[in-house]
Design a protein around this motif. Sequence first.
Motif, PDB file in Angstrom:
ATOM      1  N   GLN A  75       0.827  -1.212   0.000  1.00  0.00           N
ATOM      2  CA  GLN A  75       0.000   0.000   0.000  1.00  0.00           C
ATOM      3  C   GLN A  75       0.862   1.262   0.000  1.00  0.00           C
ATOM      4  O   GLN A  75       0.381   2.333  -0.368  1.00  0.00           O
ATOM      5  CB  GLN A  75      -0.973   0.008   1.186  1.00  0.00           C
ATOM      6  CG  GLN A  75      -0.378   0.317   2.542  1.00  0.00           C
ATOM      7  CD  GLN A  75       0.411  -0.831   3.131  1.00  0.00           C
ATOM      8  OE1 GLN A  75       0.555  -1.881   2.505  1.00  0.00           O
ATOM      9  NE2 GLN A  75       0.957  -0.639   4.310  1.00  0.00           N
TER      10      GLN A  75
ATOM     11  N   GLY B 118       3.182   3.988  -1.394  1.00  0.00           N
ATOM     12  CA  GLY B 118       3.319   4.426  -2.770  1.00  0.00           C
ATOM     13  C   GLY B 118       4.757   4.493  -3.248  1.00  0.00           C
ATOM     14  O   GLY B 118       5.654   4.717  -2.446  1.00  0.00           O
TER      15      GLY B 118
ATOM     16  N   PRO C 156      -5.720   1.595 -11.383  1.00  0.00           N
ATOM     17  CA  PRO C 156      -6.358   2.557 -12.293  1.00  0.00           C
ATOM     18  C   PRO C 156      -5.397   3.597 -12.877  1.00  0.00           C
ATOM     19  O   PRO C 156      -5.731   4.249 -13.850  1.00  0.00           O
ATOM     20  CB  PRO C 156      -7.408   3.235 -11.423  1.00  0.00           C
ATOM     21  CG  PRO C 156      -7.556   2.431 -10.206  1.00  0.00           C
ATOM     22  CD  PRO C 156      -6.347   1.600 -10.054  1.00  0.00           C
ATOM     23  N   GLN C 157      -4.187   3.731 -12.308  1.00  0.00           N
ATOM     24  CA  GLN C 157      -3.218   4.653 -12.909  1.00  0.00           C
ATOM     25  C   GLN C 157      -2.783   4.140 -14.270  1.00  0.00           C
ATOM     26  O   GLN C 157      -2.313   4.905 -15.104  1.00  0.00           O
ATOM     27  CB  GLN C 157      -1.976   4.797 -12.028  1.00  0.00           C
ATOM     28  CG  GLN C 157      -2.233   5.389 -10.673  1.00  0.00           C
ATOM     29  CD  GLN C 157      -0.938   5.624  -9.923  1.00  0.00           C
ATOM     30  OE1 GLN C 157      -0.293   6.646 -10.105  1.00  0.00           O
ATOM     31  NE2 GLN C 157      -0.536   4.696  -9.085  1.00  0.00           N
ATOM     32  N   GLY C 158      -2.860   2.805 -14.492  1.00  0.00           N
ATOM     33  CA  GLY C 158      -2.531   2.233 -15.787  1.00  0.00           C
ATOM     34  C   GLY C 158      -1.055   2.285 -16.155  1.00  0.00           C
ATOM     35  O   GLY C 158      -0.711   2.254 -17.334  1.00  0.00           O
ATOM     36  N   ASN C 159      -0.166   2.333 -15.170  1.00  0.00           N
ATOM     37  CA  ASN C 159       1.266   2.423 -15.482  1.00  0.00           C
ATOM     38  C   ASN C 159       1.787   1.132 -16.116  1.00  0.00           C
ATOM     39  O   ASN C 159       2.601   1.176 -17.045  1.00  0.00           O
ATOM     40  CB  ASN C 159       2.078   2.724 -14.214  1.00  0.00           C
ATOM     41  CG  ASN C 159       1.851   4.140 -13.688  1.00  0.00           C
ATOM     42  OD1 ASN C 159       2.146   4.417 -12.544  1.00  0.00           O
ATOM     43  ND2 ASN C 159       1.357   5.047 -14.501  1.00  0.00           N
TER      44      ASN C 159
ATOM     45  N   ALA D  91      -8.538   4.332 -16.398  1.00  0.00           N
ATOM     46  CA  ALA D  91      -9.102   4.996 -15.212  1.00  0.00           C
ATOM     47  C   ALA D  91     -10.505   4.493 -14.877  1.00  0.00           C
ATOM     48  O   ALA D  91     -10.974   4.670 -13.761  1.00  0.00           O
ATOM     49  CB  ALA D  91      -9.104   6.501 -15.436  1.00  0.00           C
TER      50      ALA D  91
ATOM     51  N   THR E  15     -11.406   2.760 -11.608  1.00  0.00           N
ATOM     52  CA  THR E  15     -11.753   3.460 -10.371  1.00  0.00           C
ATOM     53  C   THR E  15     -13.233   3.230 -10.042  1.00  0.00           C
ATOM     54  O   THR E  15     -13.606   3.103  -8.882  1.00  0.00           O
ATOM     55  CB  THR E  15     -11.497   4.971 -10.521  1.00  0.00           C
ATOM     56  OG1 THR E  15     -10.231   5.162 -11.114  1.00  0.00           O
ATOM     57  CG2 THR E  15     -11.531   5.692  -9.203  1.00  0.00           C
TER      58      THR E  15
ATOM     59  N   ILE F  99     -15.991   1.378  -6.428  1.00  0.00           N
ATOM     60  CA  ILE F  99     -17.280   1.672  -5.800  1.00  0.00           C
ATOM     61  C   ILE F  99     -18.270   0.560  -6.107  1.00  0.00           C
ATOM     62  O   ILE F  99     -18.955   0.060  -5.230  1.00  0.00           O
ATOM     63  CB  ILE F  99     -17.778   3.056  -6.274  1.00  0.00           C
ATOM     64  CG1 ILE F  99     -16.755   4.085  -5.780  1.00  0.00           C
ATOM     65  CG2 ILE F  99     -19.178   3.375  -5.768  1.00  0.00           C
ATOM     66  CD1 ILE F  99     -16.945   5.485  -6.239  1.00  0.00           C
TER      67      ILE F  99
ATOM     68  N   LEU G  27     -17.958  -2.696  -4.066  1.00  0.00           N
ATOM     69  CA  LEU G  27     -18.366  -2.661  -2.659  1.00  0.00           C
ATOM     70  C   LEU G  27     -19.783  -3.189  -2.491  1.00  0.00           C
ATOM     71  O   LEU G  27     -20.124  -3.759  -1.481  1.00  0.00           O
ATOM     72  CB  LEU G  27     -18.237  -1.244  -2.105  1.00  0.00           C
ATOM     73  CG  LEU G  27     -16.786  -0.781  -1.881  1.00  0.00           C
ATOM     74  CD1 LEU G  27     -16.738   0.687  -1.490  1.00  0.00           C
ATOM     75  CD2 LEU G  27     -16.100  -1.626  -0.807  1.00  0.00           C
TER      76      LEU G  27
ATOM     77  N   PRO H 122      -1.561   1.602  -4.950  1.00  0.00           N
ATOM     78  CA  PRO H 122      -0.967   1.896  -3.633  1.00  0.00           C
ATOM     79  C   PRO H 122      -2.049   2.064  -2.574  1.00  0.00           C
ATOM     80  O   PRO H 122      -2.281   3.144  -2.059  1.00  0.00           O
ATOM     81  CB  PRO H 122      -0.222   3.197  -3.881  1.00  0.00           C
ATOM     82  CG  PRO H 122      -0.908   3.845  -5.022  1.00  0.00           C
ATOM     83  CD  PRO H 122      -1.508   2.750  -5.852  1.00  0.00           C
TER      84      PRO H 122
ATOM     85  N   LEU I  68      -4.849  -0.435   0.364  1.00  0.00           N
ATOM     86  CA  LEU I  68      -5.416  -1.736   0.772  1.00  0.00           C
ATOM     87  C   LEU I  68      -6.925  -1.589   0.614  1.00  0.00           C
ATOM     88  O   LEU I  68      -7.647  -1.450   1.587  1.00  0.00           O
ATOM     89  CB  LEU I  68      -4.993  -2.091   2.195  1.00  0.00           C
ATOM     90  CG  LEU I  68      -3.502  -2.392   2.350  1.00  0.00           C
ATOM     91  CD1 LEU I  68      -3.114  -2.562   3.810  1.00  0.00           C
ATOM     92  CD2 LEU I  68      -3.108  -3.630   1.553  1.00  0.00           C
TER      93      LEU I  68
END
Lengths: 250, 250
Positions: free
Chosen positions: A10, A12, A41-44, A86, A89, A93, A96, A125, A127
């Motif tokens: 977690q 960064g 979601p940063q897609g690096n 992205a 992301t 939600i 959940l 980055p 949990l």
Amino acid sequence: MGKIISVINQKGGVGKTTTAVNLAASLSALEKKVLLIDMDPQGNATSMSSIKEENFNTIYDMMADPKIQAVYQTKMPFLKVIPCNADLTSAEIELLDAENREFVLKETLDRLKDKFDFIIIDSPPALNILSVNNMVASDGIIIPIQCEYFALEGLSRIIQTMKSIKNINPDIEIYGILLTMYDKRVKLTYEVENDVREHFGDLVFQTVIPRNVKLSESPSFGMPIILYDVSSIGAKKYLELAEEFLSKTE
Amino acid sequence: MGKIISVINQKGGVGKTTTAVNLAASLSALEKKVLLIDMDPQGNATSMSSIKEENFNTIYDMMADPKIQAVYQTKMPFLKVIPCNADLTSAEIELLDAENREFVLKETLDRLKDKFDFIIIDSPPALNILSVNNMVASDGIIIPIQCEYFALEGLSRIIQTMKSIKNINPDIEIYGILLTMYDKRVKLTYEVENDVREHFGDLVFQTVIPRNVKLSESPSFGMPIILYDVSSIGAKKYLELAEEFLSKTE
Ligand SMILES: Nc1ncnc2c1ncn2[C@@H]1O[C@H](COP(=O)(O)OP(=O)(O)OP(=O)(O)O)[C@@H](O)[C@H]1O
Ligand SMILES: Nc1ncnc2c1ncn2[C@@H]1O[C@H](COP(=O)(O)OP(=O)(O)OP(=O)(O)O)[C@@H](O)[C@H]1O
Ligand SMILES: [Mg+2]
Ligand SMILES: [Mg+2]
């Protein structure tokens, strides 16, 4: 049956993406069939895999609809990738409220597992529900840590989280703790290394990844270090890591 | 009325905590009344503020119940801190169901604003409900970025998110983009710096924070750089940043 491994921490900026992509590329150079999955979601990791297609499906699409195909070939013959963007992301939600929210990724990967020797998953980055999905789907985890103070503080939290995941995924284990951005000139490096090796013994890979500028340059060319500069110390060390990893898991 | 500033970037490990803590400490050394708030469940800013109390209340407690007091004195006379711990992770889930979920932090800070000249908030490496709360509560944001490829990729996303926050917080603006871990020996550093200064002009602070080992050592002693080693280049540069920041905001 392929082994599924999450690269996770977690904290960064500790080298999760660099490790996921370069370990996957090195294993594929050793002619293992490897699938790299980008669950951040940063897609690096996606931008390091230089997928040819302009518009591509993602892991988010596959988790929403199992009929969707999102496995793409990379420039390396034995390496395929499932990208993300992205939109992932929104999965944070949506998951959940899902019925079996921790198992969605595991169910998506069940039908892919026997097509590969290894599936390597990059994590965000955090949990959060995405990293929990990664761990529930995995046979093991690799925890990259920088040789810095905050990285040490965070280590106990990721290990505690993994232990609580064992309730729903009893097989999960730590495949290794990897020291990254190792800088011999800095005293703190040795202090953290000694601390980690004392507490975790054999769980810590013998291979250490040094700070190497070629590793920070390769992402701007959209490729793993082994394609960007095979003679660099970064490429040699990730190849060494792949060999040590194979000796531990096979 | 005190100005509220979030230090924010969803990219991990770019120097958010290092900047939030050391800018807050430097402003307090210039005799500004400063409150540092830790809104990252990792609690790294909290561990750099060496609070004496063994058990302390947190920003999570204050957001849940406005009667709770969680402002603590640090070793620096003009610097106070509201700490956090891993409980803040539950806020991520609880806030999603709250009525006014983006405004909870803003409402908590309204009654503190006029007791300080500046309130500096550390953010997690994510664009989640916690970082949205930070931006809705803030007058401005500071975006630390490393001079690396992935940091550049992420910059447009944080700026886009800030623009969408303007719908609910019209006053929010970028106080500055800060180049961190700047390494003169690496070509990539200049390439990223030129790119950022070309695109963002005066939004980029003139002050640049070099890679400095004292900055990575100070967290293990639980203190800001100005207390750990005031003669270090890290301490000088964060003091310079505080002065440039004051000239831009006053
Ligand atoms: N051994 C290394 N030597 C030099 N630079 C490195 C090394 N490993 C990673 N980097 C660079 O450091 C930065 C952080 O690494 P990386 O993005 O892989 O970390 P991460 O843990 O995936 O970050 P995040 O938490 O944002 O997902 C990147 O710019 C990367 O290029
Ligand atoms: N200028 C610098 N020179 C050397 N080391 C630095 C510098 N700035 C930060 N560091 C170190 O680099 C690591 C990452 O910095 P920091 O934790 O502040 O980043 P962050 O963006 O807050 O990370 P996260 O995304 O996990 O919250 C830390 O170990 C810190 O001590
Ligand atoms: Mg990453
Ligand atoms: Mg931080």
